[in-house]
Scaffold this motif. Structure first.
Motif, PDB file in Angstrom:
ATOM      1  N   ASP A 211      40.814  61.284 103.295  1.00  0.00           N
ATOM      2  CA  ASP A 211      41.766  61.930 102.404  1.00  0.00           C
ATOM      3  C   ASP A 211      41.776  61.237 101.040  1.00  0.00           C
ATOM      4  O   ASP A 211      41.820  61.890  99.994  1.00  0.00           O
ATOM      5  CB  ASP A 211      43.160  61.899 103.024  1.00  0.00           C
ATOM      6  CG  ASP A 211      44.196  62.623 102.168  1.00  0.00           C
ATOM      7  OD1 ASP A 211      43.979  63.808 101.861  1.00  0.00           O
ATOM      8  OD2 ASP A 211      45.210  61.993 101.806  1.00  0.00           O
TER       9      ASP A 211
ATOM     10  N   ILE B   4      38.443  62.131  99.166  1.00  0.00           N
ATOM     11  CA  ILE B   4      38.446  63.533  98.709  1.00  0.00           C
ATOM     12  C   ILE B   4      39.338  63.689  97.479  1.00  0.00           C
ATOM     13  O   ILE B   4      38.966  64.315  96.477  1.00  0.00           O
ATOM     14  CB  ILE B   4      38.904  64.467  99.840  1.00  0.00           C
ATOM     15  CG1 ILE B   4      37.838  64.527 100.943  1.00  0.00           C
ATOM     16  CG2 ILE B   4      39.173  65.871  99.313  1.00  0.00           C
ATOM     17  CD1 ILE B   4      38.275  65.251 102.195  1.00  0.00           C
ATOM     18  N   LYS B   5      40.542  63.109  97.553  1.00  0.00           N
ATOM     19  CA  LYS B   5      41.477  63.210  96.428  1.00  0.00           C
ATOM     20  C   LYS B   5      40.952  62.463  95.206  1.00  0.00           C
ATOM     21  O   LYS B   5      41.189  62.880  94.069  1.00  0.00           O
ATOM     22  CB  LYS B   5      42.850  62.680  96.837  1.00  0.00           C
ATOM     23  CG  LYS B   5      43.583  63.599  97.808  1.00  0.00           C
ATOM     24  CD  LYS B   5      44.931  63.037  98.213  1.00  0.00           C
ATOM     25  CE  LYS B   5      45.666  64.015  99.127  1.00  0.00           C
ATOM     26  NZ  LYS B   5      46.961  63.479  99.612  1.00  0.00           N
ATOM     27  N   THR B   6      40.265  61.362  95.444  1.00  0.00           N
ATOM     28  CA  THR B   6      39.693  60.605  94.329  1.00  0.00           C
ATOM     29  C   THR B   6      38.630  61.420  93.607  1.00  0.00           C
ATOM     30  O   THR B   6      38.593  61.473  92.370  1.00  0.00           O
ATOM     31  CB  THR B   6      39.083  59.283  94.834  1.00  0.00           C
ATOM     32  OG1 THR B   6      40.114  58.470  95.414  1.00  0.00           O
ATOM     33  CG2 THR B   6      38.434  58.520  93.693  1.00  0.00           C
ATOM     34  N   VAL B   7      37.749  62.078  94.366  1.00  0.00           N
ATOM     35  CA  VAL B   7      36.701  62.904  93.758  1.00  0.00           C
ATOM     36  C   VAL B   7      37.313  64.076  92.990  1.00  0.00           C
ATOM     37  O   VAL B   7      36.879  64.406  91.879  1.00  0.00           O
ATOM     38  CB  VAL B   7      35.730  63.419  94.838  1.00  0.00           C
ATOM     39  CG1 VAL B   7      34.762  64.435  94.248  1.00  0.00           C
ATOM     40  CG2 VAL B   7      34.955  62.259  95.447  1.00  0.00           C
ATOM     41  N   LYS B   8      38.351  64.702  93.553  1.00  0.00           N
ATOM     42  CA  LYS B   8      38.984  65.853  92.898  1.00  0.00           C
ATOM     43  C   LYS B   8      39.650  65.451  91.587  1.00  0.00           C
ATOM     44  O   LYS B   8      39.596  66.204  90.603  1.00  0.00           O
ATOM     45  CB  LYS B   8      40.017  66.475  93.839  1.00  0.00           C
ATOM     46  CG  LYS B   8      39.411  67.267  94.992  1.00  0.00           C
ATOM     47  CD  LYS B   8      40.500  67.903  95.837  1.00  0.00           C
ATOM     48  CE  LYS B   8      39.902  68.740  96.960  1.00  0.00           C
ATOM     49  NZ  LYS B   8      40.951  69.353  97.824  1.00  0.00           N
ATOM     50  N   SER B   9      40.306  64.303  91.560  1.00  0.00           N
ATOM     51  CA  SER B   9      41.074  63.909  90.378  1.00  0.00           C
ATOM     52  C   SER B   9      40.273  63.077  89.377  1.00  0.00           C
ATOM     53  O   SER B   9      40.558  63.122  88.178  1.00  0.00           O
ATOM     54  CB  SER B   9      42.317  63.120  90.799  1.00  0.00           C
ATOM     55  OG  SER B   9      41.947  61.927  91.476  1.00  0.00           O
TER      56      SER B   9
ATOM     57  N   GLY C 257      36.593  62.645  89.676  1.00  0.00           N
ATOM     58  CA  GLY C 257      35.168  62.922  89.686  1.00  0.00           C
ATOM     59  C   GLY C 257      34.419  62.018  90.651  1.00  0.00           C
ATOM     60  O   GLY C 257      34.991  61.077  91.225  1.00  0.00           O
ATOM     61  N   TYR C 258      33.135  62.307  90.831  1.00  0.00           N
ATOM     62  CA  TYR C 258      32.332  61.542  91.794  1.00  0.00           C
ATOM     63  C   TYR C 258      32.312  60.056  91.459  1.00  0.00           C
ATOM     64  O   TYR C 258      32.465  59.201  92.339  1.00  0.00           O
ATOM     65  CB  TYR C 258      30.903  62.094  91.813  1.00  0.00           C
ATOM     66  CG  TYR C 258      29.957  61.275  92.661  1.00  0.00           C
ATOM     67  CD1 TYR C 258      29.944  61.396  94.049  1.00  0.00           C
ATOM     68  CD2 TYR C 258      29.082  60.354  92.058  1.00  0.00           C
ATOM     69  CE1 TYR C 258      29.088  60.629  94.826  1.00  0.00           C
ATOM     70  CE2 TYR C 258      28.221  59.597  92.830  1.00  0.00           C
ATOM     71  CZ  TYR C 258      28.228  59.740  94.205  1.00  0.00           C
ATOM     72  OH  TYR C 258      27.385  58.971  94.975  1.00  0.00           O
TER      73      TYR C 258
END
Length: 334
Positions: free
Chosen positions: A52, A55-60, A62-63
């Motif tokens: 979780d 996923i949240k880190t990538v969404k907010s 970026g990769y």
């Protein structure tokens, strides 16, 4: 024999450096998740678990948000891993008897000495890395709790240390340089600023080395071809490093939580500051309960296991010796 040991020292340093670079590159996102899970408090949980968090880190962010602080780690992990592995070998050689054997106590003592040596590099490396890793969590906390975010409790009033946590109506993750943090810490607090949490780092790394190195050595012996041929296949070194690393990592996870909390300069809303190791332990037990000491334990095990598995493969195979032309390269029987 003494000449051989002296000649092999540069190779050991190269092995430690290569192992650290490869290992950190592979597992750094998990390490970032571990830091953020350890720093979040009860009642303000942004992340349910490691996946979780990622996923949240990538969404907010970026990769590449998963690699915040990686540059610091990649820069300093070479001397850190080189010191740790080479120091353990050195102390094992000094403590061994005429037949090259060590008692379990002396193996633990060698690991203890190695852990004490590595904190020279580990403490400032972790100090800088944690600030960069946790920045995204603090900004995300502002987004989900705008009503209670007035200002963030800062460890100081420095513009450099505070600008990445500015509470704007639509907060965004801003770039913060490790060099700028280092300069500001040196200016305001001197060298001691980079070594904040040194006691907690010793409290974590010494027991880790005391558990890890003897356990790895005994697991490694189980994979020897025979008493006449003590060589071990590379995959056995990898599995031994993974198993010993994960066990040692979980064993000292409470110490790692304390270290992370103490080294975090920035606090989110309603997050307490700590005055030393004892105060940190007392407040965590009172506010969050004993289970809080196991936050990020699974992430830490997932970080340490492949990190030390890779390290031991590079070390035992002798990549450094091969690069320096000391020995032939043989991955199957090293």
């Amino acid at each position: 024999m003494a000449q051989q040991q002296q000649i092999s020292l540069p190779a050991k340093l190269i092995n430690g450096g290569i192992a650290g670079l490869v290992g950190v590159t592979c597992v750094f996102p998990i390490d970032l998740a571990k830091t953020r899970l350890q720093n979040q408090r009860s009642g303000q949980q942004l992340y349910k678990n490691m996946m979780d968090c990622l996923i949240k880190t990538v969404k907010s962010e970026g990769y590449f948000g998963m690699y915040r602080g990686a540059a610091v780690n990649l820069t300093l992990v070479t001397p850190e891993k080189a010191i740790k592995l080479a120091a353990n070998d050195f102390f094992r050689q000094q403590l061994s008897n005429d037949f090259g054997k060590l008692t379990v106590f002396k193996e633990m003592l060698a690991g203890c000495c190695a852990g004490m040596c590595q904190v020279i590099v580990t403490t400032p490396m972790e100090m800088l890395k944690i600030q960069l890793q946790d920045a995204g969590r603090l900004v995300a906390q502002q987004r989900v709790m705008p009503s209670i975010v007035k200002t963030l409790k800062m460890g100081g009033t420095s513009a450099v240390l505070s600008r990445s946590y500015n509470t704007a109506p639509t907060p965004q993750v801003m770039r913060m340089s490790a060099i700028e943090i280092t300069k500001e810490l040196l200016r305001t607090k001197g060298v001691a600023g980079l070594y904040r949490g040194l006691g907690a780092t010793l409290m974590r790394d010494i027991p880790f080395s005391v558990v890890y190195f003897p356990l790895f050595a005994h697991l490694q012996q189980l994979g020897q071809h025979s008493s006449e041929d003590p060589s071990v296949p590379f995959y056995w070194s990898f599995m031994s490093g993974c198993l010993a690393g994960s066990i040692a990592a979980v064993a000292v996870s409470p110490c790692d939580v304390v270290k992370t909390r103490l080294q975090s300069l920035k606090k989110g809303p309603n997050e307490e500051s700590y005055n030393g190791v004892v105060d940190c332990i007392r407040k965590i037990v009172r506010k969050e309960g004993p289970r809080a000491f196991l936050k990020g334990a699974s992430c830490r095990a997932l970080v340490i296991a492949p990190l030390f598995g890779i390290a031991q493969v590079v070390y035992c195979v002798g990549v450094g010796e091969f690069l320096l032309g000391y020995t032939p390269y043989n991955i199957y029987s090293a």
